[in-house]
Structure formats: C-alpha cells, structure tokens
Enzyme design. Structure first.
Site, PDB file in Angstrom:
ATOM      1  N   GLU A   1      18.806  18.799  33.486  1.00 19.92           N
ATOM      2  CA  GLU A   1      17.888  17.936  34.135  1.00 19.92           C
ATOM      3  C   GLU A   1      17.977  16.464  33.427  1.00 19.92           C
ATOM      4  O   GLU A   1      18.751  16.004  32.586  1.00 19.92           O
ATOM      5  CB  GLU A   1      16.525  18.262  33.628  1.00 19.92           C
ATOM      6  CG  GLU A   1      16.240  18.106  32.220  1.00 19.92           C
ATOM      7  CD  GLU A   1      14.739  18.763  31.871  1.00 19.92           C
ATOM      8  OE1 GLU A   1      14.253  18.439  30.702  1.00 19.92           O
ATOM      9  OE2 GLU A   1      14.372  19.736  32.803  1.00 19.92           O
TER      10      GLU A   1
ATOM     11  N   HIS B   1      23.207  12.552  12.384  1.00 18.52           N
ATOM     12  CA  HIS B   1      21.836  12.896  11.582  1.00 18.52           C
ATOM     13  C   HIS B   1      22.414  13.889  10.781  1.00 18.52           C
ATOM     14  O   HIS B   1      21.571  14.651  10.209  1.00 18.52           O
ATOM     15  CB  HIS B   1      21.100  13.583  12.665  1.00 18.52           C
ATOM     16  CG  HIS B   1      20.572  12.616  13.662  1.00 18.52           C
ATOM     17  ND1 HIS B   1      19.771  12.839  14.977  1.00 18.52           N
ATOM     18  CD2 HIS B   1      20.215  11.243  13.504  1.00 18.52           C
ATOM     19  CE1 HIS B   1      19.527  11.604  15.507  1.00 18.52           C
ATOM     20  NE2 HIS B   1      19.744  10.595  14.796  1.00 18.52           N
TER      21      HIS B   1
HETATM   22  C1  BV8 Z   1      14.380   5.793  11.550  1.00 17.02           C
HETATM   23  C2  BV8 Z   1      18.416  15.752  11.856  1.00 17.02           C
HETATM   24  C3  BV8 Z   1      13.800   3.846  10.325  1.00 17.02           C
HETATM   25  C4  BV8 Z   1      17.349  16.876  11.037  1.00 17.02           C
HETATM   26  C5  BV8 Z   1      17.106  14.285  13.488  1.00 17.02           C
HETATM   27  C6  BV8 Z   1      12.222   3.242  18.671  1.00 17.02           C
HETATM   28  C7  BV8 Z   1      11.492   3.617  19.508  1.00 17.02           C
HETATM   29  C8  BV8 Z   1      10.605   4.892  19.369  1.00 17.02           C
HETATM   30  C9  BV8 Z   1      10.661   5.362  17.941  1.00 17.02           C
HETATM   31  C10 BV8 Z   1      11.609   4.971  17.200  1.00 17.02           C
HETATM   32  C11 BV8 Z   1      12.401   3.899  17.361  1.00 17.02           C
HETATM   33  N1  BV8 Z   1      13.171   3.542  16.240  1.00 17.02           N
HETATM   34  C12 BV8 Z   1      12.877   4.764  15.226  1.00 17.02           C
HETATM   35  C13 BV8 Z   1      11.821   5.501  15.912  1.00 17.02           C
HETATM   36  C14 BV8 Z   1      11.259   6.713  15.240  1.00 17.02           C
HETATM   37  C15 BV8 Z   1      12.153   7.805  15.160  1.00 17.02           C
HETATM   38  C16 BV8 Z   1      12.466   8.372  16.684  1.00 17.02           C
HETATM   39  O1  BV8 Z   1      13.080   8.078  17.421  1.00 17.02           O
HETATM   40  N2  BV8 Z   1      11.186   9.273  17.096  1.00 17.02           N
HETATM   41  C17 BV8 Z   1      11.312   9.478  18.414  1.00 17.02           C
HETATM   42  C18 BV8 Z   1      10.596  11.084  18.301  1.00 17.02           C
HETATM   43  C19 BV8 Z   1      10.325   8.942  19.280  1.00 17.02           C
HETATM   44  N3  BV8 Z   1      13.589   7.732  14.687  1.00 17.02           N
HETATM   45  C20 BV8 Z   1      13.797   7.941  13.452  1.00 17.02           C
HETATM   46  O2  BV8 Z   1      12.811   8.382  12.563  1.00 17.02           O
HETATM   47  C21 BV8 Z   1      15.209   7.392  12.797  1.00 17.02           C
HETATM   48  N4  BV8 Z   1      15.029   6.897  11.472  1.00 17.02           N
HETATM   49  O3  BV8 Z   1      14.149   5.143  12.733  1.00 17.02           O
HETATM   50  O4  BV8 Z   1      14.424   5.162  10.416  1.00 17.02           O
HETATM   51  C22 BV8 Z   1      14.451   3.278   8.955  1.00 17.02           C
HETATM   52  C23 BV8 Z   1      15.660   2.093   9.310  1.00 17.02           C
HETATM   53  C24 BV8 Z   1      16.213   1.650   8.350  1.00 17.02           C
HETATM   54  C25 BV8 Z   1      15.873   2.405   6.957  1.00 17.02           C
HETATM   55  C26 BV8 Z   1      15.090   3.117   6.744  1.00 17.02           C
HETATM   56  C27 BV8 Z   1      14.226   3.972   7.963  1.00 17.02           C
HETATM   57  C28 BV8 Z   1      15.909   8.926  12.398  1.00 17.02           C
HETATM   58  C29 BV8 Z   1      15.764  10.013  13.309  1.00 17.02           C
HETATM   59  C30 BV8 Z   1      16.669  11.166  13.186  1.00 17.02           C
HETATM   60  C31 BV8 Z   1      15.806  12.419  12.887  1.00 17.02           C
HETATM   61  N5  BV8 Z   1      16.697  13.717  12.730  1.00 17.02           N
HETATM   62  N6  BV8 Z   1      17.755  15.338  13.280  1.00 17.02           N
HETATM   63  C32 BV8 Z   1      17.330  18.024  11.503  1.00 17.02           C
HETATM   64  O5  BV8 Z   1      18.214  18.429  12.585  1.00 17.02           O
HETATM   65  O6  BV8 Z   1      16.535  18.838  11.123  1.00 17.02           O
HETATM   66  S1  BV8 Z   1      16.636  14.077  15.345  1.00 17.02           S
HETATM   67  C33 BV8 Z   1      16.743  15.636  15.918  1.00 17.02           C
HETATM   68  O7  BV8 Z   1      16.043  15.788  16.972  1.00 17.02           O
HETATM   69  C34 BV8 Z   1      18.355  15.740  16.458  1.00 17.02           C
HETATM   70  O8  BV8 Z   1      19.386  15.530  15.684  1.00 17.02           O
HETATM   71  C35 BV8 Z   1      18.110  14.870  17.831  1.00 17.02           C
HETATM   72  O9  BV8 Z   1      18.522  13.706  17.428  1.00 17.02           O
HETATM   73  C36 BV8 Z   1      16.873  15.083  18.257  1.00 17.02           C
HETATM   74  C37 BV8 Z   1      16.607  16.209  19.291  1.00 17.02           C
HETATM   75  O10 BV8 Z   1      16.816  15.393  20.545  1.00 17.02           O
HETATM   76  P1  BV8 Z   1      17.874  16.195  21.598  1.00 17.02           P
HETATM   77  O11 BV8 Z   1      19.317  16.425  20.745  1.00 17.02           O
HETATM   78  O12 BV8 Z   1      18.105  15.128  22.518  1.00 17.02           O
HETATM   79  O13 BV8 Z   1      17.559  17.686  21.792  1.00 17.02           O
HETATM   80  P2  BV8 Z   1      16.057  17.798  22.652  1.00 17.02           P
HETATM   81  O14 BV8 Z   1      15.780  19.389  22.424  1.00 17.02           O
HETATM   82  O15 BV8 Z   1      15.099  16.687  22.624  1.00 17.02           O
HETATM   83  O16 BV8 Z   1      16.701  17.870  24.263  1.00 17.02           O
HETATM   84  C38 BV8 Z   1      17.513  18.509  24.613  1.00 17.02           C
HETATM   85  C39 BV8 Z   1      18.161  18.165  25.840  1.00 17.02           C
HETATM   86  O17 BV8 Z   1      19.434  19.168  26.235  1.00 17.02           O
HETATM   87  C40 BV8 Z   1      17.328  18.043  27.106  1.00 17.02           C
HETATM   88  O18 BV8 Z   1      17.689  17.073  27.853  1.00 17.02           O
HETATM   89  C41 BV8 Z   1      17.564  19.263  27.927  1.00 17.02           C
HETATM   90  O19 BV8 Z   1      17.400  19.072  29.131  1.00 17.02           O
HETATM   91  C42 BV8 Z   1      19.203  19.424  27.692  1.00 17.02           C
HETATM   92  N7  BV8 Z   1      19.709  20.547  27.874  1.00 17.02           N
HETATM   93  C43 BV8 Z   1      19.327  21.894  27.334  1.00 17.02           C
HETATM   94  N8  BV8 Z   1      20.112  23.178  27.571  1.00 17.02           N
HETATM   95  C44 BV8 Z   1      21.218  22.500  27.968  1.00 17.02           C
HETATM   96  C45 BV8 Z   1      21.187  21.067  28.109  1.00 17.02           C
HETATM   97  N9  BV8 Z   1      22.005  20.033  28.645  1.00 17.02           N
HETATM   98  C46 BV8 Z   1      23.276  20.812  29.140  1.00 17.02           C
HETATM   99  N10 BV8 Z   1      23.499  22.094  29.030  1.00 17.02           N
HETATM  100  C47 BV8 Z   1      22.489  22.981  28.279  1.00 17.02           C
HETATM  101  N11 BV8 Z   1      22.760  24.349  28.445  1.00 17.02           N
END
Ligand code: BV8
Ligand code: ZN
Length: 245
Positions: free
Chosen positions: A219, A123
């Site tokens: 989790e 990303h």
């Molecule tokens: C695209 C950069 C099309 C920016 C980021 C299929 C199904 C559903 C939706 C979609 C799909 N395909 C596409 C989509 C849409 C969308 C998407 O996935 N939406 C989601 C919300 C449903 N995807 C997109 O838009 C992607 N692009 O599809 O484009 C296209 C194709 C071709 C040509 C043109 C267009 C692009 C997605 C990328 C977005 N950018 N980041 C920035 O950072 O500012 S995403 C960003 O959020 C991060 O990079 C990361 O990916 C995400 C956060 O998720 P996690 O890292 O998992 O973090 P989160 O906070 O959610 O969870 C934390 C976890 O850690 C938890 O499980 C927690 O329990 C755990 N944890 C916490 N503390 C600890 C721990 N574990 C261990 N130890 C600890 N101490």
C-alpha cells in the site's frame, strides 16, 4: 499487476547494466513474506499489548531489562525459525548484475543470509550484543539466548546491539547511507512505512540527487509522494520482476 507497471518494470530491467548504480532502502515489509511480523503488524502476537516504540527504548531496557530481553529473544526465535524470501534473493541476484548497495532498517540479517554483500544495518542487528559498561560488542546466535547475558570482558549487562528510539545512528553508517542515497541512478524503497527518521529522509536525499525512485509496497506509504513508480503487491512477488534474465 497493472500492465503499465509491468511494462515500465520491464523497460527499467532491460536498462540495467553492471555500471547501473542502485541503492536500496528496505523495511519490515520485505521480511513479512518470511512470516516476520512488521512493526505495524505485531498486533497478532503475545506481544501485542506492547507498542514496539515502547519496548525498543533505553528507558524500557533499564527499567525492565528482563522484559525487553524476552521480547528480543522472541523475535530472534521467529527470525531463526524462518529464512529470507524471494525479495531478498532478488536483491542478491540484482547485485550481481549492477552496482547495488542496501541500507536496511531491519535487524534480522536476511539480506546477508540471501547473499547480499554490501548491507548497511542502519538500525543495527538483533544477532549482536553490546556491553552496557565497556561497550564490547560480540556476535551471539544462541536461540534462546541466556536471559540477561553478561559481558565476558567486564561482567557488565549486555543489551541488543540495535538502535533504539531516541538513540543516534552509527555516524559511519549514517554518512555512508546518505552518500549512496545521494549518488545512484535507481533508488528502490521496499516494504517501509517511511515513518521512522532519519531513515525515511534517505528517500528525500535520493530524490533530490536526481535518482529514479521506485517503491515496492502492499500500500502507499509516507514516502510514496517521492516515488516515480509505485509497484503494488508483496515484494517477494514483485521484486524478482526487476532482475535481468
Ligand atoms: C533519533 C531497531 C536522536 C530496534 C528501530 C523526525 C520526525 C519525527 C520523529 C523523529 C524525527 N527524528 C527523530 C524522530 C524520533 C524517532 C522517530 O522516527 N519516531 C517515529 C516513530 C515518528 N527516531 C528516532 O528515535 C531515531 N533516533 O532520532 O535519535 C538522536 C540523534 C543524535 C544523537 C542521539 C539521539 C532512531 C530510530 C530507530 C529506532 N529503531 N529498529 C528494533 O528493531 O527493535 S525502528 C524500527 O521501526 C525498524 O527498524 C523500522 O525502522 C521501523 C519500522 O518501520 P518499517 O520498517 O517501515 O515497518 P512498519 O511495520 O512500520 O511498516 C511496514 C511496511 O511494509 C508498511 O508500509 C506495509 O504496507 C509494508 N508491507 C507489509 N507487508 C509487505 C509490505 N510491503 C511489501 N511486501 C509485503 N509483503
Ligand atoms: Zn563489558
């Protein structure tokens, strides 16, 4: 940690050799122990009134570039004030004992800071900026960053060189990431909710290719159903358990 998990981790640790292919998918949770808010955990900040999904979009940037740059500058400040933790260090150490490649969703650069040499930034990076006109990309570590930076080549407005929601992944990074997920012995899933695509589907690719999937998370997540072993706890405590002595 449950005794059976400890024993299973020890068994796997002892089985790791320099030719063991290990691919990693990391998310915001691996940097949580460094004090970097996760995307879910950003509630406790001055930015909590915004959903990250609303700010990390081209629409948000073009409708209010100053707001979006303030958000990225805030995050750059947090990342610069802190540093990588024992989980990042463990992966850098494990790289020396195996054939390891990291695919990260994180834009913080902590894997490279810890010494990992093969890191695919799926990303993008918060430390690079790209011109919205000529697409010239450059490294920019200044904290705070001058608000609304402009391109040195054409004077165009620069944006963070990260992948926003609705934007495609860099084709080379996408291809390389699915190659290493599809050709490994062990696939480590660390600190991700597995809710953002196409990153989350790397776990399916590894599973379908026969890799052993090991998940490290506080989790269960959206990809836990694919894990052969779930290691509960903070990854800065648990991941070092996988590094051969
Ligand atoms: C695209 C950069 C099309 C920016 C980021 C299929 C199904 C559903 C939706 C979609 C799909 N395909 C596409 C989509 C849409 C969308 C998407 O996935 N939406 C989601 C919300 C449903 N995807 C997109 O838009 C992607 N692009 O599809 O484009 C296209 C194709 C071709 C040509 C043109 C267009 C692009 C997605 C990328 C977005 N950018 N980041 C920035 O950072 O500012 S995403 C960003 O959020 C991060 O990079 C990361 O990916 C995400 C956060 O998720 P996690 O890292 O998992 O973090 P989160 O906070 O959610 O969870 C934390 C976890 O850690 C938890 O499980 C927690 O329990 C755990 N944890 C916490 N503390 C600890 C721990 N574990 C261990 N130890 C600890 N101490
Ligand atoms: Zn330019």
């Amino acid at each position: 940690m449950d005794e059976t998990v400890v024993q299973e981790l020890a068994r796997i640790r002892e089985s790791i050799t320099p030719s063991t292919k290990i691919s990693v998918l990391s998310g915001a949770g691996i940097s949580a122990a460094s004090g970097i808010p996760t995307f879910r955990g950003a509630q406790d900040s001055l930015w909590s009134k915004y959903r990250p999904e609303d700010l990390a979009t081209a629409q948000a940037f073009y409708s209010d570039p100053e707001l979006v740059w303030r958000w990225y500058d805030w995050r750059r400040g947090l990342i610069a004030e802190s540093k990588f933790n024992a989980a990042h260090q463990a992966l850098a150490d494990l790289e020396k004992k195996s054939d390891l490649v990291i695919v990260t969703q994180n834009v913080d650069g902590y894997h490279q800071d810890a010494g990992s040499s093969t890191v695919h930034e799926f990303h993008g990076s918060i430390w690079r900026v790209r011109c919205t006109d000529c697409h010239y990309e450059r490294y920019e570590r200044a904290v705070p960053i001058p608000l609304l930076p402009h391109c040195k080549k054409c004077g165009g407005l620069e944006r963070p060189a990260v992948v926003w929601f609705g934007e495609g992944i860099d084709p080379q990074i996408m291809q390389r990431s699915f190659e290493v997920a599809g050709d490994c012995d062990l696939f480590l899933v660390i600190g991700t909710a597995g809710a953002v695509y196409p990153a989350a589907s790397l776990v399916d690719a590894a599973k379908n290719a026969g890799a052993m999937v090991i998940e490290f998370n506080l989790e269960k997540s959206g990809v836990s159903h694919l894990a052969d072993l779930f290691v509960p706890g903070s990854s800065h405590d648990t991941l070092p358990e996988l590094v051969p002595g």
